[in-house]
Design an enzyme around this catalytic site. Structure first.
Site, PDB file in Angstrom:
ATOM      1  N   ASN A   1       0.937  -1.091   0.015  1.00 24.43           N
ATOM      2  CA  ASN A   1      -0.098   0.142  -0.138  1.00 24.43           C
ATOM      3  C   ASN A   1       0.854   1.364   0.297  1.00 24.43           C
ATOM      4  O   ASN A   1       0.630   2.344  -0.690  1.00 24.43           O
ATOM      5  CB  ASN A   1      -0.947  -0.036   1.233  1.00 24.43           C
ATOM      6  CG  ASN A   1      -2.269  -0.844   0.972  1.00 24.43           C
ATOM      7  OD1 ASN A   1      -3.178  -0.333   0.226  1.00 24.43           O
ATOM      8  ND2 ASN A   1      -2.386  -1.856   1.571  1.00 24.43           N
TER       9      ASN A   1
ATOM     10  N   VAL B   1      -2.408  -0.622  17.382  1.00 19.89           N
ATOM     11  CA  VAL B   1      -3.598   0.201  17.851  1.00 19.89           C
ATOM     12  C   VAL B   1      -3.017   1.397  18.446  1.00 19.89           C
ATOM     13  O   VAL B   1      -2.177   1.539  19.275  1.00 19.89           O
ATOM     14  CB  VAL B   1      -4.406  -0.672  18.671  1.00 19.89           C
ATOM     15  CG1 VAL B   1      -5.833   0.668  18.900  1.00 19.89           C
ATOM     16  CG2 VAL B   1      -5.077  -1.641  17.830  1.00 19.89           C
ATOM     17  N   LEU B   2      -3.359   2.674  17.937  1.00 24.64           N
ATOM     18  CA  LEU B   2      -2.938   4.006  18.459  1.00 24.64           C
ATOM     19  C   LEU B   2      -3.923   4.431  19.265  1.00 24.64           C
ATOM     20  O   LEU B   2      -5.186   4.399  19.060  1.00 24.64           O
ATOM     21  CB  LEU B   2      -2.821   4.911  17.109  1.00 24.64           C
ATOM     22  CG  LEU B   2      -1.321   4.499  16.280  1.00 24.64           C
ATOM     23  CD1 LEU B   2      -1.941   5.349  14.762  1.00 24.64           C
ATOM     24  CD2 LEU B   2      -0.289   4.813  16.874  1.00 24.64           C
TER      25      LEU B   2
ATOM     26  N   HIS C   1      -8.123  -0.923   5.527  1.00 27.99           N
ATOM     27  CA  HIS C   1      -8.376  -2.561   6.217  1.00 27.99           C
ATOM     28  C   HIS C   1      -8.814  -3.506   5.319  1.00 27.99           C
ATOM     29  O   HIS C   1      -9.934  -3.157   4.285  1.00 27.99           O
ATOM     30  CB  HIS C   1      -9.505  -2.102   7.432  1.00 27.99           C
ATOM     31  CG  HIS C   1     -10.059  -3.321   8.119  1.00 27.99           C
ATOM     32  ND1 HIS C   1      -9.212  -4.106   8.750  1.00 27.99           N
ATOM     33  CD2 HIS C   1     -11.074  -4.200   7.794  1.00 27.99           C
ATOM     34  CE1 HIS C   1      -9.908  -5.063   9.581  1.00 27.99           C
ATOM     35  NE2 HIS C   1     -11.178  -5.311   8.970  1.00 27.99           N
TER      36      HIS C   1
ATOM     37  N   ASP D   1     -10.573   6.535  14.442  1.00 27.38           N
ATOM     38  CA  ASP D   1     -10.682   7.284  15.616  1.00 27.38           C
ATOM     39  C   ASP D   1     -10.190   6.207  16.595  1.00 27.38           C
ATOM     40  O   ASP D   1      -9.315   5.436  16.368  1.00 27.38           O
ATOM     41  CB  ASP D   1     -12.253   7.448  15.533  1.00 27.38           C
ATOM     42  CG  ASP D   1     -12.903   5.820  15.762  1.00 27.38           C
ATOM     43  OD1 ASP D   1     -12.537   4.966  15.706  1.00 27.38           O
ATOM     44  OD2 ASP D   1     -14.076   6.141  15.671  1.00 27.38           O
TER      45      ASP D   1
ATOM     46  N   ASP E   1     -10.783   0.035  14.044  1.00 26.76           N
ATOM     47  CA  ASP E   1     -11.543   0.035  12.661  1.00 26.76           C
ATOM     48  C   ASP E   1     -12.809   0.540  12.844  1.00 26.76           C
ATOM     49  O   ASP E   1     -13.700  -0.023  12.075  1.00 26.76           O
ATOM     50  CB  ASP E   1     -11.479  -1.453  12.356  1.00 26.76           C
ATOM     51  CG  ASP E   1      -9.998  -2.043  11.935  1.00 26.76           C
ATOM     52  OD1 ASP E   1      -9.046  -1.128  11.695  1.00 26.76           O
ATOM     53  OD2 ASP E   1      -9.621  -3.332  12.218  1.00 26.76           O
TER      54      ASP E   1
HETATM   55  C1  GAR Z   1      -3.039  -4.968   4.054  1.00 24.41           C
HETATM   56  O1  GAR Z   1      -3.995  -5.920   3.515  1.00 24.41           O
HETATM   57  C2  GAR Z   1      -3.762  -3.933   5.040  1.00 24.41           C
HETATM   58  O2  GAR Z   1      -5.310  -3.731   4.662  1.00 24.41           O
HETATM   59  C3  GAR Z   1      -3.751  -4.831   6.335  1.00 24.41           C
HETATM   60  O3  GAR Z   1      -2.463  -5.286   6.191  1.00 24.41           O
HETATM   61  C4  GAR Z   1      -2.189  -5.711   4.676  1.00 24.41           C
HETATM   62  C5  GAR Z   1      -0.717  -4.639   4.551  1.00 24.41           C
HETATM   63  O4  GAR Z   1      -0.177  -4.877   3.303  1.00 24.41           O
HETATM   64  N1  GAR Z   1      -4.161  -4.033   7.449  1.00 24.41           N
HETATM   65  C6  GAR Z   1      -4.314  -4.545   8.268  1.00 24.41           C
HETATM   66  O5  GAR Z   1      -4.651  -5.591   8.633  1.00 24.41           O
HETATM   67  C7  GAR Z   1      -4.498  -3.534   9.441  1.00 24.41           C
HETATM   68  N2  GAR Z   1      -5.207  -3.721  10.547  1.00 24.41           N
HETATM   69  P1  GAR Z   1       0.866  -4.135   2.834  1.00 24.41           P
HETATM   70  O6  GAR Z   1       2.002  -3.831   4.179  1.00 24.41           O
HETATM   71  O7  GAR Z   1       1.502  -4.809   1.536  1.00 24.41           O
HETATM   72  O8  GAR Z   1       0.367  -2.755   2.461  1.00 24.41           O
END
Ligand code: GAR
Length: 214
Positions: A14, A89-90, A106, A138, A142
């Protein structure tokens, strides 16, 4: 130009999508800092390759308040923070420094399947559609106002890995789009919901269930 900091913990695909989008000179945001809580995360390599300043702030073995204070210091004077696969978690202490200016992606269609392993939760629930949600953060897990959502089909024979990979392709489209909206000042929060002005001065879209993107 909006100055953006990105918090990561893992592969950083991402982050890569955001870096690629911001490489366009017309994109209204710059990725100026990447901070990882995991030493050796591949996201750090991506960020070094892209010439973005990076820093590691390890969360292990220290009080959360101290960890968050260090995150804030590492982020410096950014205008907005993107969580991109950031697995901590922040608390309000951190979030208070960036009111309404922390985004998270998410891998589930919130409010369904919050927390960890959303694709696994979707498979276990037997749903036929899964997807991703871009939302403002927030103090809940999530639970913040939804900016955009995108769906994918759950296919027969899907494993957690194949479904998560299909969802990731949606995430990579949602994140740059939502960051652009934020940087262009098109998002307002009213009564806990995100309202996105899709065309400046024209149509308004109320993001209760999220905007579907294909
Ligand atoms: C992504 O699928 C993101 O949505 C998820 O971790 C992955 C990270 O991929 N995030 C969570 O689950 C946050 N709770 P990436 O490091 O390749 O972007």
């Amino acid at each position: 130009m909006m100055r953006v900091g990105v918090l990561v913990s893992g592969s950083g695909s991402n982050l890569q999508a955001l870096i690629n989008a911001a490489a366009d000179p017309w994109f209204p945001a710059d990725i100026v800092k990447v901070v990882s809580n995991v030493p050796g995360a591949f996201a750090l390599d991506r960020s070094v390759l892209a010439g973005v300043a990076t820093e590691i702030v390890d969360h292990r073995g220290r009080p959360r308040a101290e960890f968050e204070a260090d995150l804030l210091r590492a982020l410096g004077d950014v205008d907005l923070v993107c969580l991109a696969g950031f697995m901590r978690v922040l608390t309000g202490t951190f979030l208070g420094a960036f009111p309404g200016r922390v985004l998270n992606i998410h891998p589930g269609l919130l409010p369904l399947f919050p927390g960890l392993h959303a694709p696994r939760q979707a498979l276990a629930a037997g749903v036929t559609q899964a997807g991703a949600t871009l939302h403002l953060v927030d103090a809940g897990v999530d639970t913040g106002p939804i900016l955009a959502q995108g769906t994918v089909a759950v296919l027969q024979g899907d494993t957690e890995a194949t479904l998560a990979a299909r969802i990731l392709t949606v995430e990579h489209r949602l994140y740059p789009m939502g960051l652009r909206w934020m940087a262009e000042g098109r998002v307002v929060i009213e009564a806990g919901r995100a309202i996105v002005e899709l065309k400046p001065g024209e149509s308004r879209w109320v993001g209760g269930g999220g905007l579907a993107v294909r």
